[in-house]
Design an enzyme around this catalytic site. Structure first.
Site, PDB file in Angstrom:
ATOM      1  N   HIS A 127       0.842  -1.203   0.000  1.00  0.00           N
ATOM      2  CA  HIS A 127       0.000   0.000   0.000  1.00  0.00           C
ATOM      3  C   HIS A 127       0.880   1.257   0.000  1.00  0.00           C
ATOM      4  O   HIS A 127       0.599   2.223  -0.709  1.00  0.00           O
ATOM      5  CB  HIS A 127      -0.884   0.041   1.251  1.00  0.00           C
TER       6      HIS A 127
ATOM      7  N   SER B   1       0.285  -8.933   1.467  1.00  0.00           N
ATOM      8  CA  SER B   1      -1.171  -8.932   1.544  1.00  0.00           C
ATOM      9  C   SER B   1      -1.581  -8.772   2.995  1.00  0.00           C
ATOM     10  O   SER B   1      -0.903  -9.273   3.900  1.00  0.00           O
ATOM     11  CB  SER B   1      -1.705 -10.260   1.011  1.00  0.00           C
TER      12      SER B   1
ATOM     13  N   ARG C 127      -3.881 -10.246   4.304  1.00  0.00           N
ATOM     14  CA  ARG C 127      -4.225 -11.584   4.803  1.00  0.00           C
ATOM     15  C   ARG C 127      -3.004 -12.384   5.259  1.00  0.00           C
ATOM     16  O   ARG C 127      -3.155 -13.376   5.976  1.00  0.00           O
ATOM     17  CB  ARG C 127      -4.994 -12.360   3.736  1.00  0.00           C
TER      18      ARG C 127
HETATM   19  P1  AMP Z   1      -6.559  -3.824  -0.381  1.00  0.00           P
HETATM   20  O1  AMP Z   1      -6.358  -3.025   0.857  1.00  0.00           O
HETATM   21  O2  AMP Z   1      -6.083  -5.241  -0.274  1.00  0.00           O
HETATM   22  O3  AMP Z   1      -7.929  -3.693  -0.974  1.00  0.00           O
HETATM   23  O4  AMP Z   1      -5.584  -3.184  -1.450  1.00  0.00           O
HETATM   24  C1  AMP Z   1      -5.635  -1.812  -1.756  1.00  0.00           C
HETATM   25  C2  AMP Z   1      -4.787  -1.572  -2.980  1.00  0.00           C
HETATM   26  O5  AMP Z   1      -3.446  -1.964  -2.704  1.00  0.00           O
HETATM   27  C3  AMP Z   1      -5.258  -2.401  -4.191  1.00  0.00           C
HETATM   28  O6  AMP Z   1      -5.141  -1.592  -5.352  1.00  0.00           O
HETATM   29  C4  AMP Z   1      -4.283  -3.526  -4.199  1.00  0.00           C
HETATM   30  O7  AMP Z   1      -4.085  -4.090  -5.481  1.00  0.00           O
HETATM   31  C5  AMP Z   1      -3.020  -2.858  -3.706  1.00  0.00           C
HETATM   32  N1  AMP Z   1      -2.097  -3.845  -3.160  1.00  0.00           N
HETATM   33  C6  AMP Z   1      -2.353  -4.767  -2.201  1.00  0.00           C
HETATM   34  N2  AMP Z   1      -1.275  -5.535  -1.993  1.00  0.00           N
HETATM   35  C7  AMP Z   1      -0.322  -5.105  -2.849  1.00  0.00           C
HETATM   36  C8  AMP Z   1       1.019  -5.500  -3.125  1.00  0.00           C
HETATM   37  N3  AMP Z   1       1.593  -6.513  -2.508  1.00  0.00           N
HETATM   38  N4  AMP Z   1       1.697  -4.804  -4.060  1.00  0.00           N
HETATM   39  C9  AMP Z   1       1.113  -3.784  -4.730  1.00  0.00           C
HETATM   40  N5  AMP Z   1      -0.126  -3.362  -4.525  1.00  0.00           N
HETATM   41  C10 AMP Z   1      -0.842  -4.013  -3.590  1.00  0.00           C
END
Ligand code: AMP
Length: 286
Positions: A40, A191, A193
């Protein structure tokens, strides 16, 4: 102490953007579900480099969870997230951390979008309604924030393609920027998770990227059907990892590839379960 602005309502966000936004400025937007990690942060940093002001939203969107327990166990810690964002040390950031009510106004129904088939592949097949939920919240957030540029990770590559399509379907003039996947030193894609994995499970999880790297090597020399079989065998050999799907797909349609067409781009995509923790990853093949 940081003086970073944290808005919890649509109204507070609008008035704070009004006072901060210069007339010729460009507004960047990074939507997240919190539990922030360096993936992020890399999106936020890119947005800061390319815009005069950046909104980071932190909102766990209930309508995109097809599985109730996944929503209930989704890690949440707003104070820690605010610390992570403050540590970036930029005075260009406004945080938007709304309630469900502020975003949905009491109506949690999902809009049904037609993304020309993108929504029926991979995640769309395995998580019914997921992309309707994603598109619904992204649409609402784009209307609230009204950014010039919005940043999405290639980690969720199908989501990135769908958001690009959404913006063209609704006719918005917003630049959707895809950002590279941030990984742990082991290669595991970062992630939120991952926090739910035990140490031994984390070790096994690094196999996902190793397998994707091997697929990248095999692409163009080994037939796609043989690559699929090889990948399945690799996961079958690991008692910790349950493969949900593996696909090699053309990037613009996300349709499963049977043969390789010249001048087209392909990626390999994978979704696995480690216990009840669902992990996805992907890699560019050419
Ligand atoms: P999320 O909080 O999982 O919904 O992710 C928010 C944003 O961060 C989304 O655009 C995801 O694709 C991006 N994102 C999450 N994990 C990663 C990562 N490891 N590398 C790059 N972008 C990420």
């Amino acid at each position: 102490m940081s003086s970073m602005k944290v808005c919890t309502t649509n109204q507070a966000l609008s008035s704070s953007l009004e006072s901060l936004k210069a007339s010729d400025s460009s507004l960047g937007f990074v939507p997240t579900m919190g539990a922030l990690h360096q993936g992020h942060v890399s999106l936020i940093q890119k947005a800061i480099a390319e815009n005069s002001l950046v909104v980071v939203s932190i909102f766990v969107n209930p309508t995109q969870f097809d599985n109730k327990s996944d929503l209930e166990t989704y890690p949440q810690n707003l104070n820690k997230d605010i610390e992570t964002i403050s540590a970036i040390g930029s005075d260009k950031i406004v945080v938007y951390a709304p309630s469900t009510q502020d975003v949905y106004k009491g109506d949690l129904s999902k809009e049904n979008f037609d993304f020309g088939g993108l929504e029926h592949q991979m995640e769309g097949k395995h998580r019914p309604g997921h992309f309707d939920g994603v598109a619904t919240v992204v649409y609402k957030l784009l209307q609230i924030v009204r950014p010039d540029m919005a940043y999405f990770g290639e980690k969720d590559f199908q989501q990135l393609q769908i958001v690009k399509k959404l913006v063209s379907v609704i006719g918005a003039s917003i630049n959707i920027i895809g950002c590279p996947i941030a990984r742990e030193p082991s290669g595991l894609a970062m992630s939120s998770r991952n926090k739910r994995l035990y140490n031994n499970e984390r070790k096994h999880a690094s196999k996902i990227y190793q397998i994707l790297k091997s697929v990248e090597q095999k692409f163009e020399t080994v037939p796609i059907s043989d690559i699929r079989k090889w990948v399945q065998a690799q996961f079958e050999n690991d008692p910790y990892i349950n493969l949900e799907y593996f696909e090699i797909s053309e990037v613009s349609t996300l349709e499963s590839a049977v043969t390789i067409a010249p001048n087209k781009k392909y990626r390999a995509f994978v979704a696995v379960f480690i216990r009840d923790v669902r992990l996805i990853d992907n890699i560019a093949l050419n």
